[in-house]
Design a protein around this motif. Structure first.
Motif, PDB file in Angstrom:
ATOM      1  N   ALA A   1       0.831  -1.202   0.000  1.00  0.00           N
ATOM      2  CA  ALA A   1       0.000   0.000   0.000  1.00  0.00           C
ATOM      3  C   ALA A   1       0.866   1.252   0.000  1.00  0.00           C
ATOM      4  O   ALA A   1       2.032   1.225   0.421  1.00  0.00           O
ATOM      5  N   ALA A   2       0.291   2.351  -0.483  1.00  0.00           N
ATOM      6  CA  ALA A   2       0.989   3.641  -0.441  1.00  0.00           C
ATOM      7  C   ALA A   2       0.772   4.281   0.925  1.00  0.00           C
ATOM      8  O   ALA A   2      -0.343   4.273   1.450  1.00  0.00           O
ATOM      9  N   VAL A   3       1.823   4.841   1.493  1.00  0.00           N
ATOM     10  CA  VAL A   3       1.760   5.492   2.804  1.00  0.00           C
ATOM     11  C   VAL A   3       2.218   6.935   2.640  1.00  0.00           C
ATOM     12  O   VAL A   3       3.325   7.176   2.137  1.00  0.00           O
ATOM     13  N   PRO A   4       1.375   7.911   2.992  1.00  0.00           N
ATOM     14  CA  PRO A   4       1.733   9.326   2.776  1.00  0.00           C
ATOM     15  C   PRO A   4       3.106   9.705   3.329  1.00  0.00           C
ATOM     16  O   PRO A   4       3.867  10.407   2.658  1.00  0.00           O
ATOM     17  N   ARG A   5       3.428   9.267   4.521  1.00  0.00           N
ATOM     18  CA  ARG A   5       4.723   9.620   5.122  1.00  0.00           C
ATOM     19  C   ARG A   5       5.876   9.102   4.287  1.00  0.00           C
ATOM     20  O   ARG A   5       6.915   9.768   4.145  1.00  0.00           O
ATOM     21  N   GLU A   6       5.706   7.926   3.706  1.00  0.00           N
ATOM     22  CA  GLU A   6       6.761   7.366   2.856  1.00  0.00           C
ATOM     23  C   GLU A   6       6.853   8.102   1.528  1.00  0.00           C
ATOM     24  O   GLU A   6       7.953   8.304   0.987  1.00  0.00           O
ATOM     25  N   LEU A   7       5.707   8.530   0.983  1.00  0.00           N
ATOM     26  CA  LEU A   7       5.707   9.223  -0.303  1.00  0.00           C
ATOM     27  C   LEU A   7       6.341  10.597  -0.211  1.00  0.00           C
ATOM     28  O   LEU A   7       7.081  11.016  -1.111  1.00  0.00           O
ATOM     29  N   ILE A   8       6.050  11.318   0.865  1.00  0.00           N
ATOM     30  CA  ILE A   8       6.513  12.707   0.986  1.00  0.00           C
ATOM     31  C   ILE A   8       7.907  12.790   1.601  1.00  0.00           C
ATOM     32  O   ILE A   8       8.792  13.484   1.087  1.00  0.00           O
ATOM     33  N   HIS A   9       8.130  12.095   2.698  1.00  0.00           N
ATOM     34  CA  HIS A   9       9.407  12.181   3.408  1.00  0.00           C
ATOM     35  C   HIS A   9      10.359  11.043   3.073  1.00  0.00           C
ATOM     36  O   HIS A   9      11.513  11.073   3.488  1.00  0.00           O
ATOM     37  N   HIS A  10       9.860  10.055   2.352  1.00  0.00           N
ATOM     38  CA  HIS A  10      10.654   8.873   2.011  1.00  0.00           C
ATOM     39  C   HIS A  10      11.225   8.221   3.267  1.00  0.00           C
ATOM     40  O   HIS A  10      12.360   7.717   3.277  1.00  0.00           O
ATOM     41  N   GLN A  11      10.412   8.212   4.326  1.00  0.00           N
ATOM     42  CA  GLN A  11      10.805   7.599   5.586  1.00  0.00           C
ATOM     43  C   GLN A  11      10.158   6.221   5.692  1.00  0.00           C
ATOM     44  O   GLN A  11       8.964   6.106   5.940  1.00  0.00           O
ATOM     45  N   LEU A  12      10.950   5.180   5.498  1.00  0.00           N
ATOM     46  CA  LEU A  12      10.437   3.821   5.602  1.00  0.00           C
ATOM     47  C   LEU A  12      10.555   3.347   7.045  1.00  0.00           C
ATOM     48  O   LEU A  12      11.555   3.624   7.719  1.00  0.00           O
ATOM     49  N   PRO A  13       9.558   2.636   7.559  1.00  0.00           N
ATOM     50  CA  PRO A  13       9.595   2.203   8.958  1.00  0.00           C
ATOM     51  C   PRO A  13      10.675   1.164   9.196  1.00  0.00           C
ATOM     52  O   PRO A  13      10.986   0.343   8.337  1.00  0.00           O
TER      53      PRO A  13
ATOM     54  N   ALA B   1      -3.790  11.686  -7.586  1.00  0.00           N
ATOM     55  CA  ALA B   1      -4.680  11.599  -6.422  1.00  0.00           C
ATOM     56  C   ALA B   1      -3.920  11.151  -5.181  1.00  0.00           C
ATOM     57  O   ALA B   1      -4.108  11.704  -4.087  1.00  0.00           O
ATOM     58  N   SER B   2      -3.061  10.151  -5.331  1.00  0.00           N
ATOM     59  CA  SER B   2      -2.307   9.642  -4.182  1.00  0.00           C
ATOM     60  C   SER B   2      -1.340  10.687  -3.636  1.00  0.00           C
ATOM     61  O   SER B   2      -1.273  10.917  -2.419  1.00  0.00           O
ATOM     62  N   TYR B   3      -0.589  11.333  -4.515  1.00  0.00           N
ATOM     63  CA  TYR B   3       0.373  12.328  -4.051  1.00  0.00           C
ATOM     64  C   TYR B   3      -0.333  13.592  -3.555  1.00  0.00           C
ATOM     65  O   TYR B   3       0.150  14.255  -2.632  1.00  0.00           O
ATOM     66  N   GLY B   4      -1.477  13.918  -4.152  1.00  0.00           N
ATOM     67  CA  GLY B   4      -2.236  15.057  -3.653  1.00  0.00           C
ATOM     68  C   GLY B   4      -2.720  14.822  -2.236  1.00  0.00           C
ATOM     69  O   GLY B   4      -2.624  15.706  -1.372  1.00  0.00           O
ATOM     70  N   PHE B   5      -3.224  13.619  -1.981  1.00  0.00           N
ATOM     71  CA  PHE B   5      -3.662  13.279  -0.628  1.00  0.00           C
ATOM     72  C   PHE B   5      -2.475  13.247   0.332  1.00  0.00           C
ATOM     73  O   PHE B   5      -2.576  13.710   1.471  1.00  0.00           O
ATOM     74  N   ALA B   6      -1.358  12.699  -0.134  1.00  0.00           N
ATOM     75  CA  ALA B   6      -0.169  12.606   0.724  1.00  0.00           C
ATOM     76  C   ALA B   6       0.347  13.986   1.114  1.00  0.00           C
ATOM     77  O   ALA B   6       0.802  14.200   2.243  1.00  0.00           O
ATOM     78  N   LEU B   7       0.309  14.947   0.201  1.00  0.00           N
ATOM     79  CA  LEU B   7       0.764  16.305   0.512  1.00  0.00           C
ATOM     80  C   LEU B   7      -0.087  16.932   1.611  1.00  0.00           C
ATOM     81  O   LEU B   7       0.419  17.717   2.429  1.00  0.00           O
ATOM     82  N   LEU B   8      -1.369  16.584   1.633  1.00  0.00           N
ATOM     83  CA  LEU B   8      -2.268  17.132   2.644  1.00  0.00           C
ATOM     84  C   LEU B   8      -2.194  16.371   3.959  1.00  0.00           C
ATOM     85  O   LEU B   8      -2.691  16.847   4.980  1.00  0.00           O
ATOM     86  N   ASN B   9      -1.588  15.178   3.918  1.00  0.00           N
ATOM     87  CA  ASN B   9      -1.473  14.339   5.114  1.00  0.00           C
ATOM     88  C   ASN B   9      -0.061  13.768   5.191  1.00  0.00           C
ATOM     89  O   ASN B   9       0.132  12.557   5.290  1.00  0.00           O
ATOM     90  N   ALA B  10       0.928  14.657   5.140  1.00  0.00           N
ATOM     91  CA  ALA B  10       2.321  14.241   4.967  1.00  0.00           C
ATOM     92  C   ALA B  10       2.853  13.383   6.102  1.00  0.00           C
ATOM     93  O   ALA B  10       3.784  12.594   5.893  1.00  0.00           O
ATOM     94  N   ASP B  11       2.297  13.503   7.289  1.00  0.00           N
ATOM     95  CA  ASP B  11       2.815  12.754   8.438  1.00  0.00           C
ATOM     96  C   ASP B  11       1.989  11.506   8.750  1.00  0.00           C
ATOM     97  O   ASP B  11       2.241  10.834   9.756  1.00  0.00           O
ATOM     98  N   SER B  12       1.048  11.191   7.900  1.00  0.00           N
ATOM     99  CA  SER B  12       0.183  10.036   8.150  1.00  0.00           C
ATOM    100  C   SER B  12       0.911   8.732   7.825  1.00  0.00           C
ATOM    101  O   SER B  12       1.597   8.624   6.805  1.00  0.00           O
TER     102      SER B  12
END
Length: 274
Positions: free
Chosen positions: A59-71, A150-161
């Motif tokens: 799945a796509a995770v906003p925090r990973e898309l915007i900050h490229h922070q993998l858990p 759509a995915s990146y637009g949502f991620a930008l609005l929820n960057a820490d999710s």
């Protein structure tokens, strides 16, 4: 919410890409872990842990898309008993995840039968005409661009999710936006819940415009209890991007035929002059 069941807008060629997308979504959904339990109405803890591990990987995770922070720790799919009882085991990931590629894989994942069937219904009704107008190759690219936007637009609005983002809704919202631009006057048969399901034939601009307004209202958290679990903002972004990309094609798009008769389900034919 009105439920579309058929549009009075015949196509000139078979929408093979639309059919392929629907088939792929269904096959992927049936292949997801835990689906057998969801069909029966119950899922074991092992199935839920397996599904959680699967979603964290694909799945796509906003925090990973915007900050490229993998858990550093992710569910492994295993079950163990801890101090608070049984639960899902977490550990270092055994895979290399690409956040950019996860957007593509997430577009074919769905959380429930209702989620899947609702998306596929809208894609089947409105996707065939958009594909017919764009052509198979351009429609495929268009679908992917709308999904990514759509995915990146949502991620930008929820960057820490850190919540997983799944579903074809963003890409299909782009299809709806394109349909509104290309065929605003096409007639769409819908079922309106009013004591019973009342069948009505409405113009596409009204059906899709009402849908878009609902997404905007729901994205603000008004009028619905699951606003935090559905990515309504992704629907809005996908819809607007679809409208923008389809706009250059509006000029040369032939209008849909004028419907004749009021029989439910009857496909109208274009008038002929002699």
């Amino acid at each position: 919410m009105v439920i579309p069941v058929h549009d009075v807008n015949p196509t000139r060629r078979t929408p093979w890409v639309t059919y392929a997308l629907i088939a792929t979504n269904v096959v992927v959904f049936l292949s997801m872990p835990g689906i057998a339990g969801s069909v029966a109405g119950e899922s074991s803890l092992a199935q839920l842990c397996h599904l959680q591990a699967f979603l964290d990987q694909y799945a796509a995770v906003p925090r990973e898309l915007i900050h490229h922070q993998l858990p550093q720790l992710v569910p492994t799919g295993d079950v163990a008993v801890g101090r608070q009882g049984p639960g899902c085991v977490v550990g270092p990931p055994s895979y290399d995840k690409s956040p950019e590629l996860s957007v593509l894989t997430a577009m074919f994942l769905h959380g429930s039968w209702l989620h899947l069937l609702g998306n596929m219904l809208f894609l089947l009704i409105f996707g065939n005409n958009v594909e017919d107008r764009m052509g198979h190759v351009r429609f495929t690219l268009f679908y992917g661009v709308c999904g990514y936007a759509a995915s990146y637009g949502f991620a930008l609005l929820n960057a820490d999710s850190g919540e997983p983002l799944i579903g074809a809704s963003g890409a299909i919202a782009g299809v709806l936006g394109a349909y509104l631009v290309l065929y605003p006057k096409a007639r769409v048969w819908v079922l309106v819940p009013f004591l019973i399901f009342l069948p009505l034939r409405l113009p596409a601009w009204l059906v899709l415009g009402f849908w878009f307004v609902l997404q905007a209202v729901y994205s603000s958290g008004e009028g619905i209890s699951d606003a935090g679990t559905v990515a309504y903002a992704a629907h809005i972004v996908g819809f607007l991007v679809g409208m923008l990309l389809a706009w250059p094609l509006k000029q040369g798009t032939p209008p849909p035929p004028e419907p004749r008769g009021l029989l439910f389900g009857r496909r109208a034919r274009p008038r002929h002059t002699w």
